[in-house]
Write an enzyme that holds these catalytic residues in place. Structure first.
Site, PDB file in Angstrom:
ATOM      1  N   ALA A 241       6.212   1.047 -11.366  1.00 14.84           N
ATOM      2  CA  ALA A 241       6.168   2.370 -10.713  1.00 14.84           C
ATOM      3  C   ALA A 241       4.735   2.675 -10.291  1.00 14.84           C
ATOM      4  O   ALA A 241       3.790   2.456 -11.048  1.00 14.84           O
ATOM      5  CB  ALA A 241       6.676   3.443 -11.672  1.00 14.84           C
TER       6      ALA A 241
ATOM      7  N   LYS B 168      -5.632   0.365  -9.423  1.00 17.59           N
ATOM      8  CA  LYS B 168      -5.158  -1.013  -9.252  1.00 17.59           C
ATOM      9  C   LYS B 168      -6.219  -2.020  -9.673  1.00 17.59           C
ATOM     10  O   LYS B 168      -5.910  -3.125 -10.119  1.00 17.59           O
ATOM     11  CB  LYS B 168      -4.718  -1.231  -7.803  1.00 17.59           C
ATOM     12  CG  LYS B 168      -3.521  -0.370  -7.394  1.00 17.59           C
ATOM     13  CD  LYS B 168      -2.301  -0.650  -8.257  1.00 17.59           C
ATOM     14  CE  LYS B 168      -1.069   0.113  -7.854  1.00 17.59           C
ATOM     15  NZ  LYS B 168       0.114  -0.186  -8.674  1.00 17.59           N
TER      16      LYS B 168
ATOM     17  N   ARG C 281      14.213   1.602  -6.143  1.00 15.48           N
ATOM     18  CA  ARG C 281      14.118   1.116  -4.749  1.00 15.48           C
ATOM     19  C   ARG C 281      12.955   0.154  -4.620  1.00 15.48           C
ATOM     20  O   ARG C 281      12.260  -0.139  -5.591  1.00 15.48           O
ATOM     21  CB  ARG C 281      13.903   2.301  -3.818  1.00 15.48           C
ATOM     22  CG  ARG C 281      12.617   3.071  -4.096  1.00 15.48           C
ATOM     23  CD  ARG C 281      12.368   4.124  -3.049  1.00 15.48           C
ATOM     24  NE  ARG C 281      13.346   5.211  -3.100  1.00 15.48           N
ATOM     25  CZ  ARG C 281      13.319   6.201  -3.974  1.00 15.48           C
ATOM     26  NH1 ARG C 281      12.341   6.267  -4.881  1.00 15.48           N
ATOM     27  NH2 ARG C 281      14.233   7.142  -3.979  1.00 15.48           N
TER      28      ARG C 281
ATOM     29  N   TYR D  30      -6.203   5.412  -5.736  1.00 17.29           N
ATOM     30  CA  TYR D  30      -5.245   4.309  -5.869  1.00 17.29           C
ATOM     31  C   TYR D  30      -5.971   3.001  -6.223  1.00 17.29           C
ATOM     32  O   TYR D  30      -5.595   2.287  -7.153  1.00 17.29           O
ATOM     33  CB  TYR D  30      -4.503   4.158  -4.531  1.00 17.29           C
ATOM     34  CG  TYR D  30      -3.455   3.075  -4.490  1.00 17.29           C
ATOM     35  CD1 TYR D  30      -2.210   3.239  -5.084  1.00 17.29           C
ATOM     36  CD2 TYR D  30      -3.701   1.864  -3.823  1.00 17.29           C
ATOM     37  CE1 TYR D  30      -1.240   2.246  -5.010  1.00 17.29           C
ATOM     38  CE2 TYR D  30      -2.737   0.872  -3.756  1.00 17.29           C
ATOM     39  CZ  TYR D  30      -1.501   1.069  -4.349  1.00 17.29           C
ATOM     40  OH  TYR D  30      -0.556   0.083  -4.288  1.00 17.29           O
TER      41      TYR D  30
ATOM     42  N   ASN E 153      -9.853   0.483   0.013  1.00 21.32           N
ATOM     43  CA  ASN E 153      -9.427   1.011   1.318  1.00 21.32           C
ATOM     44  C   ASN E 153      -9.968   2.425   1.464  1.00 21.32           C
ATOM     45  O   ASN E 153      -9.893   3.217   0.509  1.00 21.32           O
ATOM     46  CB  ASN E 153      -7.894   1.106   1.395  1.00 21.32           C
ATOM     47  CG  ASN E 153      -7.255  -0.237   1.667  1.00 21.32           C
ATOM     48  OD1 ASN E 153      -7.765  -1.035   2.449  1.00 21.32           O
ATOM     49  ND2 ASN E 153      -6.147  -0.494   0.993  1.00 21.32           N
TER      50      ASN E 153
HETATM   51  N1  NAD Z   1       4.508  -1.960  -0.741  1.00 21.87           N
HETATM   52  C1  NAD Z   1       3.337  -2.592  -0.751  1.00 21.87           C
HETATM   53  O1  NAD Z   1       2.900  -3.155   0.269  1.00 21.87           O
HETATM   54  C2  NAD Z   1       2.531  -2.651  -2.022  1.00 21.87           C
HETATM   55  C3  NAD Z   1       1.293  -3.305  -1.965  1.00 21.87           C
HETATM   56  C4  NAD Z   1       0.528  -3.389  -3.122  1.00 21.87           C
HETATM   57  C5  NAD Z   1       0.995  -2.838  -4.300  1.00 21.87           C
HETATM   58  N2  NAD Z   1       2.198  -2.191  -4.341  1.00 21.87           N
HETATM   59  C6  NAD Z   1       2.626  -1.640  -5.639  1.00 21.87           C
HETATM   60  O2  NAD Z   1       3.940  -2.068  -5.929  1.00 21.87           O
HETATM   61  C7  NAD Z   1       4.605  -1.079  -6.719  1.00 21.87           C
HETATM   62  C8  NAD Z   1       5.943  -0.706  -6.065  1.00 21.87           C
HETATM   63  O3  NAD Z   1       5.665  -0.230  -4.745  1.00 21.87           O
HETATM   64  P1  NAD Z   1       6.801   0.079  -3.653  1.00 21.87           P
HETATM   65  O4  NAD Z   1       6.224  -0.254  -2.340  1.00 21.87           O
HETATM   66  O5  NAD Z   1       8.099  -0.518  -4.060  1.00 21.87           O
HETATM   67  O6  NAD Z   1       6.846   1.666  -3.771  1.00 21.87           O
HETATM   68  P2  NAD Z   1       8.080   2.677  -3.616  1.00 21.87           P
HETATM   69  O7  NAD Z   1       7.449   4.004  -3.392  1.00 21.87           O
HETATM   70  O8  NAD Z   1       9.061   2.168  -2.619  1.00 21.87           O
HETATM   71  O9  NAD Z   1       8.741   2.632  -5.063  1.00 21.87           O
HETATM   72  C9  NAD Z   1       8.084   3.093  -6.224  1.00 21.87           C
HETATM   73  C10 NAD Z   1       9.110   3.568  -7.211  1.00 21.87           C
HETATM   74  O10 NAD Z   1       8.403   4.106  -8.352  1.00 21.87           O
HETATM   75  C11 NAD Z   1       9.041   5.312  -8.731  1.00 21.87           C
HETATM   76  N3  NAD Z   1       8.122   6.199  -9.440  1.00 21.87           N
HETATM   77  C12 NAD Z   1       7.021   6.802  -8.938  1.00 21.87           C
HETATM   78  N4  NAD Z   1       6.490   7.615  -9.873  1.00 21.87           N
HETATM   79  C13 NAD Z   1       7.255   7.510 -10.976  1.00 21.87           C
HETATM   80  C14 NAD Z   1       7.212   8.124 -12.254  1.00 21.87           C
HETATM   81  N5  NAD Z   1       6.285   9.025 -12.568  1.00 21.87           N
HETATM   82  N6  NAD Z   1       8.165   7.809 -13.152  1.00 21.87           N
HETATM   83  C15 NAD Z   1       9.133   6.905 -12.836  1.00 21.87           C
HETATM   84  N7  NAD Z   1       9.225   6.307 -11.635  1.00 21.87           N
HETATM   85  C16 NAD Z   1       8.295   6.611 -10.713  1.00 21.87           C
HETATM   86  C17 NAD Z   1       9.500   5.908  -7.413  1.00 21.87           C
HETATM   87  O11 NAD Z   1      10.503   6.900  -7.594  1.00 21.87           O
HETATM   88  C18 NAD Z   1       9.975   4.689  -6.655  1.00 21.87           C
HETATM   89  O12 NAD Z   1      11.346   4.417  -6.904  1.00 21.87           O
HETATM   90  C19 NAD Z   1       3.642   0.089  -6.837  1.00 21.87           C
HETATM   91  O13 NAD Z   1       2.937  -0.011  -8.060  1.00 21.87           O
HETATM   92  C20 NAD Z   1       2.696  -0.125  -5.671  1.00 21.87           C
HETATM   93  O14 NAD Z   1       1.439   0.467  -5.892  1.00 21.87           O
HETATM   94  C21 NAD Z   1       2.970  -2.085  -3.224  1.00 21.87           C
END
Ligand code: NAD
Length: 475
Positions: free
Chosen positions: A317, A385, A245, A381, A375
């Site tokens: 992930a 990062k 997702r 976290y 933050n």
């Molecule tokens: N959404 C934001 O605004 C944002 C901002 C900065 C960074 N990020 C980074 O982007 C990446 C994706 O974020 P997102 O918003 O799509 O998050 P999300 O929670 O929608 O999706 C993360 C996916 O990773 C999978 N996952 C988590 N732990 C896992 C594991 N142990 N093994 C396999 N899969 C695993 C989850 O099941 C999920 O499908 C992450 O690394 C997040 O830290 C997101």
């Protein structure tokens, strides 16, 4: 989650209300509707300047010509000399800009790599000042300079050091209509990496990237910078973690759009949604917890079953378990450190030890602007990062000799389930505090990852590119 305000102010009623109340109107960003095209600028006028004739001016002219742009030089003659010579040598036509009565330029590229003292910086003013009142929406500005340590003396280094501040300010001034402004810092000798970087920055694939500095340092040992080809990832095997997702699913889709076969990884509990995402792009679902002690070995085995080695791995992930440090349970610290960092290091180590990477493989990690700004409530976290940024920098040096490159993308506020959970007022503030006055979409991260995973970024190694609309957080 949809940005309702952005949608509303672009309806006819919304436009009237916003105008009557004097409300700011976030621009509607033009995003890519298809993959990279060879003649991506065939309908565009590109205003080009260079402080002197040299390999950078030549690379810029050739790149714009190969993208099909009409190359214009300023009627005020700013930056003309370098471009005239480069164009004559490359046998490319240039004409004088008719910005006042012709079609306005939507692409602006200025090479200031030879700026070596304070007086030379006047070119920035002379080139941009007469133009910037009439820049059409969603235009693209790129300045090209040299990185630290690449200049002949301290004065030249000082002049070049003005460019990050200049471009960040220009990006803030020009973002109101969706125009982006970015700086490419090309190392001497790495000029053949300019075209790929320009193809990204001058396209709708980089709609949410602005105010950023991308170093082009040269390809790793033994890697040739290939000529552009459409669907540049054809024949490549790509692994994406967290692909069920959100951002991971978007990354898988865009990699597949550019020709890659994708192995999507997610937790076994998410097998069914992962299967749906992968079947929509002809990918392979691999239910696997990335914290599994043998995750890297298992991925190598899945790739081998698909008949190949791993050409691209995207460590996407990630999880948050937010608590103030004083209240954080040890298991929440350990869990975030392991998923967001430990698993990446272990997995790459196992893939390297098992010789599971293909020739010229590309590794892309996902960081966050949280790792840059920090933050409250995210010590765990943000530590991971931030570590990712140091990791790609350190590993790039280590992997250079193997022909493997490694880079990171640091997303800002992106509209996903993760950010939908933020309280409404905080979410609204986070969205608007960027030069583009809005959050990004998962596809914005996917486009930047795909650039880093592709031959377009052959000269980029050890870099972290922020994809955040120049969000004030982490500025
Ligand atoms: N959404 C934001 O605004 C944002 C901002 C900065 C960074 N990020 C980074 O982007 C990446 C994706 O974020 P997102 O918003 O799509 O998050 P999300 O929670 O929608 O999706 C993360 C996916 O990773 C999978 N996952 C988590 N732990 C896992 C594991 N142990 N093994 C396999 N899969 C695993 C989850 O099941 C999920 O499908 C992450 O690394 C997040 O830290 C997101």
């Amino acid at each position: 989650m949809a940005d309702k305000i952005l949608e509303f102010v672009h309806t006819s009623t919304g436009k009237q209300i916003a105008a009557a109340l004097g409300l700011p109107v976030p621009p509607m960003l033009k995003r890519a509707k298809a993959g990279y095209a060879e003649k991506s600028l065939s309908n565009s006028n590109a205003l080009v300047g260079a402080s002197a004739f040299g390999p950078v001016a030549s690379a810029v002219v050739k790149a714009l010509d190969s993208m099909g742009a009409s190359i214009k030089v300023s009627a005020d003659l700013a930056g003309l000399d370098g471009i005239k010579q480069a164009a004559a040598k490359a046998k490319v036509d240039v004409s004088i800009s008719q910005a006042d009565n012709g079609v306005p330029e939507t692409v602006y590229v200025l090479d200031v790599t030879s700026a070596a003292n304070v007086a030379d910086l006047r070119l920035l003013y002379d080139f941009f000042n007469p133009r910037l009142r009439k820049v059409p929406s969603n235009s693209r500005i790129v300045v090209i300079g040299r990185p630290r340590g690449d200049c002949k003396d301290a004065l030249a280094e000082t002049a070049q050091s003005s460019l990050p501040g200049f471009i960040r300010s220009l990006a803030k001034e020009s973002g109101k209509n969706g125009t982006t402004a970015n700086l490419i810092q090309v190392k001497t000798g790495a000029e053949n990496g300019i075209e790929g970087a320009l193809r990204f920055f001058l396209s709708p694939h980089s709609a949410f990237v602005t105010g950023q500095v991308l170093p082009v340092v040269g390809a790793p040992k033994g890697v040739k910078v290939a000529a552009f080809s459409e669907k540049p990832l054809t024949g490549k095997l790509a692994v994406v973690t967290g692909a069920a997702r959100g951002i991971g699913a978007a990354i898988a889709e865009v990699l597949a759009r550019e020709g890659a076969t994708v192995i999507g990884v997610d937790r076994p509990a998410d097998e069914s949604v992962l299967g749906t995402t992968m079947s929509s792009i002809g990918g392979v679902a691999c239910p696997l917890d990335i914290t599994d002690a043998d995750a890297g070995k298992k991925l190598a085995a899945v790739a081998a079953q698909k008949g190949g080695k791993i050409d691209i791995i995207v460590h996407n992930a990630g999880i948050t378990r937010d608590k103030m440090m004083r209240n954080m349970a040890a298991h929440l610290w350990d869990m975030v450190l392991d998923v967001n960092l430990g698993a990446i290091v272990r997995c790459n180590d196992q893939l390297l030890a098992g010789d599971a990477f293909g020739v010229n493989a590309r590794i892309v990690c996902i960081s966050s602007i949280g790792g840059i700004a920090g933050n409250a409530g995210q010590t765990n976290y943000a530590a991971t990062k931030s570590a990712v940024i140091g990791y790609v920098d350190a590993m790039a040096k280590q992997l250079e000799g193997k022909g493997i490159s490694i880079n990171a993308i640091a997303p800002g506020f992106i509209e996903t389930q993760m950010t939908a959970a933020i309280p409404v007022v905080t979410r609204e503030v986070a969205r608007r505090l960027s030069s583009l006055s809005q959050g990004g979409l998962p596809v914005d991260i996917a486009e930047a990852v795909t650039f880093m995973a592709s031959p377009l970024a052959a000269g980029v190694n050890g870099a972290t590119l922020r994809v955040c609309g120049q969000n004030l957080v982490g500025a």
